[in-house]
Design an enzyme around this catalytic site. Sequence first.
Site, PDB file in Angstrom:
ATOM      1  N   ASN A 199      -2.178  -3.208  12.928  1.00 54.02           N
ATOM      2  CA  ASN A 199      -3.639  -3.073  12.887  1.00 54.02           C
ATOM      3  C   ASN A 199      -4.137  -1.886  13.713  1.00 54.02           C
ATOM      4  O   ASN A 199      -5.006  -1.140  13.269  1.00 54.02           O
ATOM      5  CB  ASN A 199      -4.301  -4.375  13.349  1.00 54.02           C
ATOM      6  N   ASN A 223     -17.903  27.546 -23.073  1.00 56.40           N
ATOM      7  CA  ASN A 223     -18.556  26.468 -22.330  1.00 56.40           C
ATOM      8  C   ASN A 223     -18.297  26.535 -20.824  1.00 56.40           C
ATOM      9  O   ASN A 223     -17.208  26.903 -20.391  1.00 56.40           O
ATOM     10  CB  ASN A 223     -18.065  25.114 -22.855  1.00 56.40           C
ATOM     11  N   LYS A 277     -18.249  29.217 -29.430  1.00 57.75           N
ATOM     12  CA  LYS A 277     -18.598  28.588 -28.164  1.00 57.75           C
ATOM     13  C   LYS A 277     -17.831  29.113 -26.957  1.00 57.75           C
ATOM     14  O   LYS A 277     -16.657  29.446 -27.036  1.00 57.75           O
ATOM     15  CB  LYS A 277     -18.339  27.071 -28.245  1.00 57.75           C
ATOM     16  N   SER A 294     -14.449  25.876 -27.794  1.00 53.90           N
ATOM     17  CA  SER A 294     -14.600  24.627 -28.537  1.00 53.90           C
ATOM     18  C   SER A 294     -13.533  24.580 -29.615  1.00 53.90           C
ATOM     19  O   SER A 294     -13.160  25.611 -30.182  1.00 53.90           O
ATOM     20  CB  SER A 294     -15.992  24.578 -29.168  1.00 53.90           C
ATOM     21  N   LYS A 352      -8.060   3.086   1.810  1.00 51.22           N
ATOM     22  CA  LYS A 352      -7.225   4.262   1.557  1.00 51.22           C
ATOM     23  C   LYS A 352      -7.598   4.983   0.268  1.00 51.22           C
ATOM     24  O   LYS A 352      -7.937   6.163   0.272  1.00 51.22           O
ATOM     25  CB  LYS A 352      -5.732   3.899   1.470  1.00 51.22           C
ATOM     26  N   TYR A 374      -9.291  -7.445  11.992  1.00 52.57           N
ATOM     27  CA  TYR A 374      -8.684  -6.894  10.784  1.00 52.57           C
ATOM     28  C   TYR A 374      -8.655  -7.920   9.659  1.00 52.57           C
ATOM     29  O   TYR A 374      -8.411  -9.103   9.873  1.00 52.57           O
ATOM     30  CB  TYR A 374      -7.250  -6.409  11.063  1.00 52.57           C
ATOM     31  N   GLU A 434     -19.604  21.859 -15.027  1.00 53.42           N
ATOM     32  CA  GLU A 434     -19.865  20.537 -15.611  1.00 53.42           C
ATOM     33  C   GLU A 434     -18.959  19.479 -14.986  1.00 53.42           C
ATOM     34  O   GLU A 434     -19.390  18.371 -14.671  1.00 53.42           O
ATOM     35  CB  GLU A 434     -19.637  20.569 -17.123  1.00 53.42           C
ATOM     36  N   SER A 469       0.830  -1.210   0.000  1.00 55.54           N
ATOM     37  CA  SER A 469       0.000   0.000   0.000  1.00 55.54           C
ATOM     38  C   SER A 469       0.864   1.260   0.000  1.00 55.54           C
ATOM     39  O   SER A 469       0.347   2.367  -0.081  1.00 55.54           O
ATOM     40  CB  SER A 469      -0.942   0.002   1.208  1.00 55.54           C
ATOM     41  N   GLN A 529      -7.438  -2.601   3.528  1.00 58.83           N
ATOM     42  CA  GLN A 529      -6.450  -1.706   2.924  1.00 58.83           C
ATOM     43  C   GLN A 529      -7.081  -0.908   1.769  1.00 58.83           C
ATOM     44  O   GLN A 529      -6.578   0.150   1.396  1.00 58.83           O
ATOM     45  CB  GLN A 529      -5.263  -2.537   2.427  1.00 58.83           C
ATOM     46  N   THR A 564     -40.790  25.371  -9.919  1.00 57.72           N
ATOM     47  CA  THR A 564     -41.030  23.975  -9.549  1.00 57.72           C
ATOM     48  C   THR A 564     -41.224  23.269 -10.883  1.00 57.72           C
ATOM     49  O   THR A 564     -41.759  23.870 -11.818  1.00 57.72           O
ATOM     50  CB  THR A 564     -42.281  23.794  -8.665  1.00 57.72           C
ATOM     51  N   HIS A 565     -40.774  22.039 -10.979  1.00 57.06           N
ATOM     52  CA  HIS A 565     -40.817  21.297 -12.262  1.00 57.06           C
ATOM     53  C   HIS A 565     -40.073  22.054 -13.376  1.00 57.06           C
ATOM     54  O   HIS A 565     -40.385  21.885 -14.547  1.00 57.06           O
ATOM     55  CB  HIS A 565     -42.257  21.045 -12.717  1.00 57.06           C
TER      56      HIS A 565
HETATM   57  N1  ARG Z   1      -1.289  -1.560   4.945  1.00 56.68           N
HETATM   58  C1  ARG Z   1      -2.244  -2.130   5.823  1.00 56.68           C
HETATM   59  C2  ARG Z   1      -3.610  -1.458   5.631  1.00 56.68           C
HETATM   60  O1  ARG Z   1      -3.640  -0.419   5.087  1.00 56.68           O
HETATM   61  C3  ARG Z   1      -1.826  -1.938   7.230  1.00 56.68           C
HETATM   62  C4  ARG Z   1      -2.292  -2.962   8.176  1.00 56.68           C
HETATM   63  C5  ARG Z   1      -1.711  -4.264   7.835  1.00 56.68           C
HETATM   64  N2  ARG Z   1      -1.906  -5.240   8.835  1.00 56.68           N
HETATM   65  C6  ARG Z   1      -1.701  -6.534   8.605  1.00 56.68           C
HETATM   66  N3  ARG Z   1      -1.911  -7.328   9.584  1.00 56.68           N
HETATM   67  N4  ARG Z   1      -1.322  -6.978   7.448  1.00 56.68           N
HETATM   68  O2  ARG Z   1      -4.635  -1.983   5.983  1.00 56.68           O
END
Ligand code: ARG
Length: 456
Positions: free
Chosen positions: A109, A284, A282, A276, A324, A316, A289, A22, A321, A154-155
């Site tokens: 964890n 825009n 144009k 455009s 994130k 956990y 948007e 990660s 993960q 409205t509408h």
């Molecule tokens: N990179 C992990 C996460 O974002 C951290 C926790 C990992 N814990 C484990 N027991 N593998 O969730």
Amino acid sequence: MKLWGGRFTQATHKEVDAFNASIPFDYRMYAEDIEGSVAHSKMLHKQGFFTDAELKAVVTELASLKKEIEAGNIDWKIEYEDIHMHIEALLTEKLGATAKKIHTARSRNDQVALDFKLYAKKQAVAAKEQLINLVLLLAEIAQEHTETILPGFTHLQHAQPITLAHHLMAYVEMFARDIERMESTLERMNLSPLGAGALATTTLDIDPLFTAKELGFSGVMRNSLDAVSDRDYLLELMNHNALIMMHLSRFSEELIIWNSTEFGYIRFEDAFATGSSMMPQKKNPDLPELIRGKTGRVYGSLVSLLTTMKALPLAYNKDMQEDKEAFFNSSDTVSQCLSIFTFLIAGGILFNKEKMFASAKKGYLNATDLADYLVEHDVPFRDAHHIVGELVALAIEKGVSLEELALSDYQSIHADIDSSVYGFLALEACVKRRNQPGGPAPNRVLDHINFIKNQY
Ligand code: ARG
């Protein structure tokens, strides 16, 4: 060698490392990870696991690591998997044996649960500040337009006359609720998960309340299994983000409509619009948007994490993960959209009051007022509604507005109508008379504006 490599006899496949890691995205939590490690180290020292010198070395080294990271001197390595192990590995390179004690009574964890909560708190506070800026800006603009009349719809059909201030202040209320929602979730984020360990705390004599206080929490989470598996706060914030985007998107939609040739209520300054490649004429409204478009990904990240979490057994699981990128996507998008939207509102829009007023003159916006006029002349509302319906039909037939009908036309349908009807039907008067709580009368809206200015 991996930090957890004791029982392993093979090196991890590169493909496995790449899929598992990660660090490519969670490096962003380096400051929170370091902040957590400093608090944890102080606690370990207080409980006798670190000597004075060891604590000093760890705290000093973590501070200099932070500087190195911020200077861009650290090359994040996939094999260290995540920000937690990466920082521990860097610390170990510098300090050797002392650094090896830092993970005493801690698991990744509870570490990741802590880091992400600290990170998400900052995001929530930042979003709240952005919302406050936007709300104050809108109130400021509204103050200049308490008498700028435009049709209320409205509408998407002409309904009753309102003012631009009244319309803008409706969005202020939506964003004010967004602020309240952020605040209420922030209150629920006030308990620290650190000390939960992998899932069941530790046998060692630690002091989680101490780390909690060091890190600005009011207390410690009451169940360690929950502490390491709770991602509710992220989902709450992502829900709030989805609502913020929904509000921005509705507002953007209105700006796009108002900017159309058919409406012409607003124009965008050139510096805020785009052209455009083929059609030379144009101009825009790409900003609103894109904001409307990006709403999709903010909804998507919420649904994505809800789905990831829905069948996870305690405690956990690595699935988590996935929180994130979902959260980053959501909060980055909201932050970017709030900032560009505020920028656009602050300097990119020209309001065309004349167009708004001309448009309000069309579509019989004051028909309900005429019915109220009859009610004040003792006609029951249902009858008044019918009479005005006939008058509107007559006006449509003659191709005029209600205030352009001759008195004789009025009296041919209802004898009690006299010349006072013309003053009564003037749009300014119609707006002024809607002097109810929450109504568009200039004084009411001004009170609302002042309330908001005092509030924030
Ligand atoms: N990179 C992990 C996460 O974002 C951290 C926790 C990992 N814990 C484990 N027991 N593998 O969730």
